[in-house]
Design an enzyme around this catalytic site. Structure first.
Site, PDB file in Angstrom:
ATOM      1  N   ASP A   9      -0.316  -0.394   2.031  1.00 45.10           N
ATOM      2  CA  ASP A   9      -0.259  -0.827   0.633  1.00 45.10           C
ATOM      3  C   ASP A   9      -0.695   0.348  -0.245  1.00 45.10           C
ATOM      4  O   ASP A   9      -1.824   0.812  -0.143  1.00 45.10           O
ATOM      5  CB  ASP A   9      -1.200  -2.028   0.462  1.00 45.10           C
ATOM      6  N   ASP A 111       6.161  -0.900  -2.824  1.00 44.96           N
ATOM      7  CA  ASP A 111       4.930  -0.186  -2.454  1.00 44.96           C
ATOM      8  C   ASP A 111       4.194  -0.780  -1.259  1.00 44.96           C
ATOM      9  O   ASP A 111       3.020  -0.504  -1.067  1.00 44.96           O
ATOM     10  CB  ASP A 111       3.992  -0.104  -3.663  1.00 44.96           C
ATOM     11  N   GLU A 112       4.869  -1.592  -0.465  1.00 47.37           N
ATOM     12  CA  GLU A 112       4.228  -2.198   0.699  1.00 47.37           C
ATOM     13  C   GLU A 112       5.155  -2.194   1.900  1.00 47.37           C
ATOM     14  O   GLU A 112       6.331  -2.516   1.767  1.00 47.37           O
ATOM     15  CB  GLU A 112       3.862  -3.667   0.427  1.00 47.37           C
TER      16      GLU A 112
END
Length: 407
Positions: A9, A111-112
């Site tokens: 993350d 973003d993960e």
DNA sequence: TCTGGGGTCCTAGGACCC
DNA sequence: TCTGGGGTCCTAGGACCC
């Protein structure tokens, strides 16, 4: 066999990536070190907080609140615009680095990522791999990540959310009572602002409280969602890391207008621009749609939507726009001020597995040809180089086409 | 110059059929 | 001849995620 899962993350992704990009361009300040946010455009009535620095967080600023409120909480706050092209690049950079560890990567969002390391590693090595990834991302890409280490996706995701930034946390089964159960129930994945107050009324305040609540009781109260929250609170999740590129189930675009509109012709113009955008994306996937959905938001934030089935599966701008106009005329009450217009297509099917229609006539073939010519021009000269939308300047309303979602 | 945009999944209720 | 009931499909709205 137990799975070995990492959840990666990016810390304050949009803000960190903007910071790195600014530094690369010679900026003297690192906006991660000051009270700063990435925000929408207030003049376009989309002035909300998209990401915040740690210093901004310390002021009590929350993601998704208005920039107006954020400024009140933190005078002197610096606000920077978002740039999805850049974010897509940084997201890809991260993905490419992670590919060196496994190709079983699920891109959960920009973003993960989830990594399935099961077949590569013994448990004791997993933490060391996480350390190596964390260090390399920082050194080679210039931003930090949190990493959750666990035996399933849910626990890895919960772990990566513990303390930030630049941290690695494990959350194995035996650690659940100590690390997860004391947390407020609002921290549990998939428990949002509607469900949490209901749980509070039932005296369920921590994830541990939830874990020790009778499962059948929760099912009676919340249905399927009740079972899921019980399982999650007990660390149960058997879902797989979905590393194969997935085709979308629906594609939609919507726009908050700079000013309210009360005139159906103007709504139609916006709808046409949205239809061009949506069908362009649809054709890029080589897919066709079976249903069309039009969404309106009033100035009072009341949302309504209407959907309808298409006679034939299609990706044709003309056909989908025709349906959209039909739906709009069913739902729009003349004179109501409209703040947002949205269009999405659902029930997508791939071109190859499409039902062959006996009724595809020459006119439809001509339309397909026209759409494909226009797409090629857009690819060559830029999305806004050619548009059928409107007599008036729809670009005023429509942002540059954002293709960061694709691939 | 107060409240984004892109998704997925679920549910309740109506229509329709046998 | 006092309101069955199961199944499927469809739609509107809502909850949640990042």
């Amino acid at each position: 066999m137990e799975k070995q899962i990492l959840h990666i993350d990016v810390n304050n992704a949009f803000l960190s990536w903007t910071a790195v990009e600014m530094l690369k361009k010679g900026s003297k300040i690192d906006i991660r070190e000051i009270p700063a946010i990435i925000g929408g455009d207030e003049s376009k009535r989309s002035g909300i907080v998209l990401a915040k620095s740690m210093k901004a967080k310390e002021c009590g600023i929350n993601t998704a609140e208005t920039i107006y409120q954020a400024r009140i909480k933190c005078p002197g706050l610096k606000v920077f615009p978002s740039n999805y092209k850049i974010y897509k690049q940084y997201s890809d950079n991260l993905y490419n680095l992670l590919l060196q560890y496994t190709d079983k990567i699920e891109r959960f969002s920009i973003d993960e990522c989830f990594l399935d390391m099961t077949e590569y590693l013994m448990k004791e090595d997993l933490y060391n791999k996480a350390k190596e990834i964390s260090k390399r991302v920082k050194q080679e890409l210039g931003f930090t990540v949190n990493i959750g280490v666990a035996n399933n996706k849910l626990l890895a995701k919960m772990a990566s959310d513990f303390t930030k930034p630049d941290k690695i946390h494990t959350l194995y089964k035996e650690e659940i009572p100590q690390k997860m159960w004391p947390l407020p129930v609002s921290e549990l994945f998939m428990l949002g602002k509607k469900t949490v107050p209901k749980l509070y009324n039932l005296q369920i305040k921590t994830i541990g409280d939830l874990a020790h609540t009778n499962k059948d009781f929760l099912e009676k109260k919340f249905g399927k969602h009740g079972i899921m929250m019980w399982e999650y609170s007990n660390g149960i999740d058997n879902s797989e890391v979905n590393y194969k590129e997935e085709k979308p189930k629906g594609i939609g675009n919507s726009i908050t207008l700079p000013e309210n509109i009360t005139n159906i012709e103007k709504i139609e113009e916006v709808l046409l621009a949205l239809t061009e955008q949506v069908t362009y994306r649809l054709r890029k996937y080589n897919m066709k749609a079976t249903t069309v959905n039009v969404q309106l938001r009033t100035n009072e934030f009341k949302d309504t939507s209407h959907q309808g089935k298409l006679l034939n599966q299609t990706s044709s701008t003309k056909e989908i726009y025709k349906k959209a106009k039909e739906l709009l005329s069913q739902m729009y009450i003349s004179g109501i001020p409209i703040r947002l217009v949205g269009l999405r297509v659902d029930g997508l099917v791939e071109e190859g597995e499409m039902q062959l229609s006996f009724f595809q006539n020459n006119n439809e073939k001509k339309q397909e040809k026209l759409d494909s010519v226009i797409d090629k021009l857009k690819d060559k000269y830029g999305y806004n180089s050619i548009t059928r939308a409107g007599k008036m300047n729809v670009e005023k309303y429509m942002p540059e086409y954002k293709n960061y979602k694709q691939n």
